[in-house]
Structure formats: structure tokens, C-alpha cells
Design a protein around this motif. Structure first.
Motif, PDB file in Angstrom:
ATOM      1  N   TYR A   1       0.835  -1.198   0.000  1.00 37.63           N
ATOM      2  CA  TYR A   1       0.000   0.000   0.000  1.00 37.63           C
ATOM      3  C   TYR A   1       0.873   1.252   0.000  1.00 37.63           C
ATOM      4  CZ  TYR A   1      -3.606  -3.320   1.442  1.00 37.63           C
ATOM      5  OH  TYR A   1      -4.465  -4.387   1.505  1.00 37.63           O
ATOM      6  N   PHE A   2       0.329   2.324  -0.634  1.00 39.58           N
ATOM      7  CA  PHE A   2       1.000   3.613  -0.713  1.00 39.58           C
ATOM      8  C   PHE A   2       0.031   4.688  -0.213  1.00 39.58           C
ATOM      9  CE2 PHE A   2       3.033   0.801  -3.616  1.00 39.58           C
ATOM     10  CZ  PHE A   2       4.354   1.182  -3.678  1.00 39.58           C
ATOM     11  N   VAL A   3       0.484   5.531   0.715  1.00 39.19           N
ATOM     12  CA  VAL A   3      -0.394   6.518   1.337  1.00 39.19           C
ATOM     13  C   VAL A   3      -0.620   7.696   0.390  1.00 39.19           C
ATOM     14  CG1 VAL A   3      -0.714   8.079   3.283  1.00 39.19           C
ATOM     15  CG2 VAL A   3       0.438   5.886   3.617  1.00 39.19           C
ATOM     16  N   LYS A   4      -1.868   7.935   0.110  1.00 41.48           N
ATOM     17  CA  LYS A   4      -2.253   9.122  -0.652  1.00 41.48           C
ATOM     18  C   LYS A   4      -2.562  10.275   0.284  1.00 41.48           C
ATOM     19  CE  LYS A   4      -5.710  10.802  -3.958  1.00 41.48           C
ATOM     20  NZ  LYS A   4      -6.959  10.452  -4.690  1.00 41.48           N
ATOM     21  N   ASP A   5      -3.239   9.988   1.380  1.00 39.60           N
ATOM     22  CA  ASP A   5      -3.551  11.000   2.383  1.00 39.60           C
ATOM     23  C   ASP A   5      -3.575  10.311   3.750  1.00 39.60           C
ATOM     24  OD1 ASP A   5      -4.518  13.680   3.260  1.00 39.60           O
ATOM     25  OD2 ASP A   5      -6.275  12.513   3.856  1.00 39.60           O
ATOM     26  N   GLY A   6      -2.808  10.887   4.721  1.00 44.59           N
ATOM     27  CA  GLY A   6      -2.819  10.321   6.064  1.00 44.59           C
ATOM     28  C   GLY A   6      -1.481   9.805   6.536  1.00 44.59           C
ATOM     29  N   ASN A   7      -0.376  10.357   6.048  1.00 46.71           N
ATOM     30  CA  ASN A   7       0.955   9.891   6.442  1.00 46.71           C
ATOM     31  C   ASN A   7       1.175  10.018   7.944  1.00 46.71           C
ATOM     32  OD1 ASN A   7       2.571   9.392   3.742  1.00 46.71           O
ATOM     33  ND2 ASN A   7       1.413  11.292   3.436  1.00 46.71           N
ATOM     34  N   HIS A   8       0.746  11.182   8.527  1.00 48.41           N
ATOM     35  CA  HIS A   8       0.931  11.387   9.963  1.00 48.41           C
ATOM     36  C   HIS A   8       0.057  10.434  10.770  1.00 48.41           C
ATOM     37  CE1 HIS A   8       2.673  15.124   8.399  1.00 48.41           C
ATOM     38  NE2 HIS A   8       3.362  15.164   9.538  1.00 48.41           N
TER      39      HIS A   8
END
Length: 628
Positions: free
Chosen positions: A170-177
Motif C-alpha cells: 500500500y501507498f499513502v495518498k492522504d494520512g501519512n501522519h
């Protein structure tokens, strides 16, 4: 609650007592601005009714979150340093780089589900702001990270993150923090809006940034061959960049020769499938049968296929003849495999070459029959040519075997230096060899090699099925001073059966097996069964016991073994001197081929006890097939 199923929710935010390390802020992390945060809370009227106790609690949570961030930053710095010292990567993957490598377009469909946090290996835009474990790398993120931590601990919680999915990664588009806080809080799962992305190459949670080159090459390979569609079960992964263009070249060459053979234009996918089933897969099945991958734990079957191709090309250029796949594989393992313990390597270093025992008993048979009983045991035959008149007897006898087996002859002449190698007399030997092969309608190759005779014969024999050698000077009585005799060393260490010829040739159409039940006699029994059945020749099995009261148990075993393989042999059980009795019986029964096992003990033991093999070599008027 099972920790493996722990998902990230406000109720599962980590709570722990502060430690002494918590009071040590990182070098580049600013002190928490709690007062400013307090003013923003009041000014923004976060609470509908101002409650000082609730406000103080929120400020306490924020301060604790800042400390958690500082601790995470220290962990990030330490793990990054450790990764550098180990030469490993601690970076997240860039989704854009992966997208370009795989030549994919993002999809629009998405669904809400829980995903494992450890399977998140990259980010769309912030892959440089966090480590592989989503530890923060930027000190400027302190306040934002802390706010996410406080919000996660509040009553409202946090919304799901958004990710792209490629295979199992999976790769984060929104929500890294949110991912960073969740991992630091000990959660195992997180809710996410997942957008699946279709790709020919599937990624795993173990995929590293350095893998992107391989991923791109593999994707190009699948685009060209369509193996992911035609053979979805096929695993053609490699571990080193630059290998897929070589595989494509193999397919191109195979397609070219298919076109010549079938006299038509071959569609690429048809050629690729034919290459896979008739070139690639047989090698891979042999790799599996011999357990070769065990010796190369970090490599794949396709890696070994390519290594075998290169190793064969190097060997064939050096030796001048075609080498069977199984011999290339065994040489690859012996040369590069991790198959020998330290004591074994130490013994090899300290024991003189002339005292080494050679390959284990039965090694050749095991290699030759791993993939099933071959139609021909002797596909290639090595014939050392000494250049003297009596030395051509071995070639004439080898031609008899080659005609029965349809084998290829490999003639070799050994000289001590380069000057003799290029002499006209030595070069002429190759012409004579070629002419004799032509007259007998047998294919042959000839090579001139520099080195010590016994060593060169044993080394080159590894890539053949049989050695035929002339016995010009039979070994005399063995003493401790004669352990290094060249011919005796060949008999002891040669990894293949040896057909020893006297100063004559025979049609090899009536065989006698000397059988005593020893391990090497079992190898002779195996070859006797093959020759009697394949060549359709009569076979006598003789067991000579020096014990005055022998038992027939050994012959019964041999008789049962042969019967099971469709061979009905005549047997003789007798007593007396083994060498003398064997020669007497072979003469009485008009046998012209004697089959027996090689030295049964080490050469030092043979020096004390004497040896039947040496006695037969000195006295036998017929060829002897000595087995190991």
C-alpha cells in the motif's frame, strides 16, 4: 485482545510512564509551544463550554504527544544510522516512481477496509518525510504530528486514511501522519479507503527502493512475453538487474532456430511458450531434482537457469565440447555453492592430492539418473591420447562403445607447456583423431591441454560419462613410496567409470561382473544391468570368497537385482585368490569385458593389505570397466 488484530482507534492509543530518555529532546527538535497551543484552543473555542480541567487535560495530552514525537525522531535517527552501517535501505517507496516503473494508470474505484500497517511501504508525496517504519524525519512536523496524536486520543478520533494498493503493498495518498502515529501507538491495522491499482507485477511488503529497477525490467519482460497471461503459475523472478534482457535474447534465439526448423515465421508468444516448456523448464526441473537451490538460498530458479547458461558457455569454450545440464549444475554447486563445512574445506587443504579419495561412491549414478532412467548412460566419452602407437588402442575401444551408445567422443592430449602444445607433431594428433572418428561415423572433438596428466584427466572427466584409457604401464605392487602413481591416482579419484584397455580391442559382447557386495561393487552391478539390457549381451556374475566356508547371500542379492531389471545372468560362487579366479573364469566363459568396483579402501590401507584391482590391472588381457 489479540495484538495481531489490534487496529488503530482512539481507545488503543499507547499509554506508558515517562522514562529518563523522555526528558532529552532531540538536537534539532524545538521545545513544545504549549502556551501558544493553549491560546489557540481557547480562541478557537474548541469546547462548547469552557472547562478549565478539560483544557488542562488537553494541554497535558499535547505535551505528552510532543515527547512521543521527540522519541520517534530519535528512533528514526538511530534506525537510519544502523541501516546505513548495514548497507540496507530504510526509505519509503515513491508511488510515482513505482507507477512509472510499472507503466500503470491509477484506478478510480475504492473501498473502505482495514489494512495491515506493516504493508504500507510508500507514499504518494511524503516518502522522504518518514522512515520505512513511518518514524518522522522532519523536526518541523512536531506540532502537526502531536495534533494528530491528541486528536486520536480524543472522543472524535480520526478519519480513515487513503491509499493505493499494488499487490499486497500500500501507498499513502492522504494520512501519512496518521499512519506514523498509529504505528508508534502499537496498532497493527488501520482503516483506509483503498484504491486498487492493476499491474503485471505484484509488490509485497518486503519490496525495497532498490527493487524498482528489477520491477521495471520484469514488467517490460511480461509486456513482451505475456507470461503473466499465458502462464500465470510461472515464477520467473530474478534477483539481479540486467537479467531479463538476457532472457528475452534467449527467446529470440530460440524463435530464430524454430523458424529455421519449421520453415515458417514463428509468432513471438508461440516461441516464448515453446522456449519455456522445452528449454527453460527442463533445466528448472533438474535444479529441483538435484536440490541445487539449497546451496544458493538467496537466489531464484531463474537466477540459476541463467547462471547455468553462462557457466556452460564458459566451460564449453574452455573444453571445446558440449556439456550436459546435470554436469554444469554439479560443477556450479562445487565451485560456488555453500555446501561444504569448514572441517571439510580444511581437510581438502591439508591432505595431499594423491591421497584424496575422490567423489563419494555413487555420486555419478545419482547425478545421471536423478531425472529418471536415461535412454543412454554414456552420451559423452573422454579418451586421453598419449600420442604413441599403443595409445590409439583406447580410441579404437572407445569407438566400439560410442557406436553402441551413439555417444560423442572427446579426445584430449596433455602436454607440460605451451611450446609443446603448438608443436606440429601435437597438432597432427587432432587430425588423426578426427579421421578415425569419421571412418567410424562417430562425432568427436579434440583438445590439447596443459598440466599434469592424472589431474587433467580427473578434472575433465567431471563433464563426461565415461573415461576410456589405455593401460601402457600397469601399476606394480603398492608400497608407501608409490602412493602418487599417476594411473593409480586416476583409478582412485576419477569421478566417472573408467574403461581400462590393454594393448588390444574387443567387441565387448560378453561381460563378467566381479561382485562382492561392497558399495563400489553395487555401482558395478548397476552398470552391468544397464549394459546387459541395453546392449543385449550375456552376463556372468562371479563372487569369489577367500573364506573357506562362503555363503551365497551376496549372489542372491545380485541375481534379484538383475532379474528385477529384466536381466537373467549366470552366477558362479567360488573360493580362492580373487584376481586369479576371476581371470580363469573369464577365460573359461570367453568373456571380453570385466566389470568391477574400484579401490575399496584408502591408498594407505591398500598399501598394507594389497589390492585385487591392481592385480587384475597387471594381468587382465581384456578391458576392465572400473566403477566408483
Amino acid at each position: 485482545m489479540n495484538s495481531s488484530k489490534l487496529k488503530y482507534t482512539p481507545d488503543h492509543a499507547a499509554k506508558r510512564a515517562p522514562t529518563s530518555a523522555d526528558s532529552q529532546p532531540p538536537v534539532d527538535t524545538p521545545k513544545p509551544r504549549v502556551a501558544g497551543y493553549r491560546n489557540r484552543l481557547a480562541k478557537g473555542r474548541i469546547y462548547t463550554s469552557v472547562n478549565e480541567n478539560m483544557l488542562e487535560q488537553d494541554l497535558h495530552n499535547y505535551s505528552a504527544a510532543i515527547q512521543d514525537f521527540q522519541r520517534a525522531r530519535r528512533q528514526a535517527a538511530l534506525k537510519t544510522l544502523i541501516a546505513r552501517l548495514k548497507g540496507e535501505s530504510n526509505q519509503l517507496l515513491s508511488f510515482e516512481q513505482v507507477r512509472q516503473a510499472l507503466k500503470i494508470q491509477t484506478a478510480t474505484r475504492r473501498e473502505l477496509k482495514e489494512i495491515p500497517l506493516e504493508a504500507i511501504i510508500g507514499s504518494v508525496g511524503r516518502y522522504t518525510d518518514f522512515t520505512r517504519e513511518f518514524l518522522p524525519l522532519e523536526s518541523a512536523d512536531a506540532e502537526r504530528w502531536a495534533k494528530v496524536k491528541v486528536a486520536a486520543s480524543g472522543l472524535v478520533g480520526l478519519p480513515p486514511i487513503e491509499v493505493y494498493q499494488i499487490g499486497e503493498a500500500y501507498f499513502v495518498k492522504d494520512g501519512n501522519h496518521r499512519v506514523s502515529v498509529a504505528r508508534q501507538s502499537g496498532a497493527k491495522f488501520i482503516q483506509a479507503y483503498v484504491t486498487p491499482v492493476q499491474s503485471r507485477v505484484s509488490l509485497s511488503p518486503d519490496t525495497q527502493p532498490d527493487d524498482l529497477i528489477l520491477i521495471a525490467e520484469y514488467n517490460n519482460f511480461l509486456e513482451r512475453t505475456h507470461f503473466d497471461e499465458l502462464l500465470p503459475e510461472a515464477d520467473l523472478r530474478v534477483t539481479l538487474p540486467g537479467q531479463y534482457p538476457i532472457l528475452l535474447e534467449h527467446i529470440d534465439v530460440h524463435r530464430y532456430f524454430m523458424g529455421l526448423e519449421e520453415k515458417r515465421a514463428i509468432p513471438y508468444q508461440e516461441a516464448a511458450l515453446h522456449w519455456y516448456h522445452h528449454v527453460y523448464l527442463p533445466v528448472v526441473e533438474l535444479i529441483r531434482a538435484l536440490g541445487v537451490l539449497h546451496h544458493f538460498p538467496e537466489r531464484t530458479e531463474t537466477d540459476l537457469y541463467l547462471w547455468i547458461s553462462r557457466h556452460r558457455a564458459d566451460l564449453e569454450e574452455q573444453l571445446g565440447w558440449h556439456i550436459a545440464d546435470e554436469y554444469v549444475l554439479t560443477d556450479l554447486v562445487e565451485t560456488y555453492g555453500e555446501n561444504k563445512s569448514f572441517p571439510e574445506k580444511l581437510i581438502e587443504l591439508i591432505i595431499p592430492d594423491e591421497l584424496k579419495s575422490g567423489t563419494p561412491v555413487g555420486a555419478w549414478r545419482e547425478t545421471r539418473t536423478t531425472s529418471g532412467q536415461p535412454q543412454r548412460l554414456f552420451q559423452s566419452i573422454l579418451v586421453p591420447i598419449n600420442g604413441l602407437e599403443d595409445g590409439w588402442h583406447a580410441l579404437e575401444q572407445a569407438l566400439v562403445v560410442a557406436q553402441r551408445e551413439g555417444a560423442h567422443l572427446l579426445g584430449m592430449h596433455i602436454v607440460p607447456d605451451e611450446e609443446q602444445r603448438t608443436s606440429p607433431q601435437v597438432q597432427q594428433l587432432g587430425d588423426v583423431f578426427a579421421e578415425r572418428c569419421r571412418v567410424s561415423n562417430i562425432s568427436g572433438s579434440f583438445g590439447i591441454h596443459i598440466g599434469e596428466v592424472a589431474e587433467e584427466i580427473c578434472n575433465h572427466a567431471r563433464f563426461t560419462d565415461l573415461v576410456v584409457i589405455n593401460l601402457s604401464h600397469p601399476p606394480r605392487s603398492l608400497t608407501m613410496k608409490k602412493l602418487s602413481t599417476g594411473f593409480r591416482r586416476i583409478i582412485q579419484q576419477c569421478p566417472r567409470p573408467i574403461l581400462v584397455t590393454p594393448q588390444t580391442e574387443t567387441p565387448l559382447d560378453h561381460a563378467l561382473l566381479a561382485y562382492d557386495g561392497s558399495p563400489k561393487a553395487e555401482e558395478a552391478l548397476f552398470l552391468s544391468a544397464y549394459l546387459a539390457a541395453k546392449w543385449n549381451i550375456p552376463l556372468w556374475v562371479v563372487s569369489v570368497e577367500q573364506n573357506p566356508e562362503p555363503t551365497p547371500a551376496t549372489l542372491e542379492h545380485a541375481r534379484a537385482y538383475l532379474h528385477k531389471r529384466g536381466v537373467e545372468a549366470k552366477t558362479i560362487f567360488t573360493t580362492g585368490n580373487p584376481a586369479s579366479r576371476l581371470l580363469e573364469i573369464s577365460q573359461e566363459q570367453h568373456c571380453n569385458l570385466l566389470i568391477l568396483g574400484g579401490y575399496g579402501h584408502s591408498l594407505i590401507v591398500e598399501a598394507v593389505m594389497g589390492n585385487v584391482v591392481d592385480a587384475l590391472l597387471r594381468a587382465s588381457p581384456i578391458p576392465m570397466l572400473v566403477c566408483h
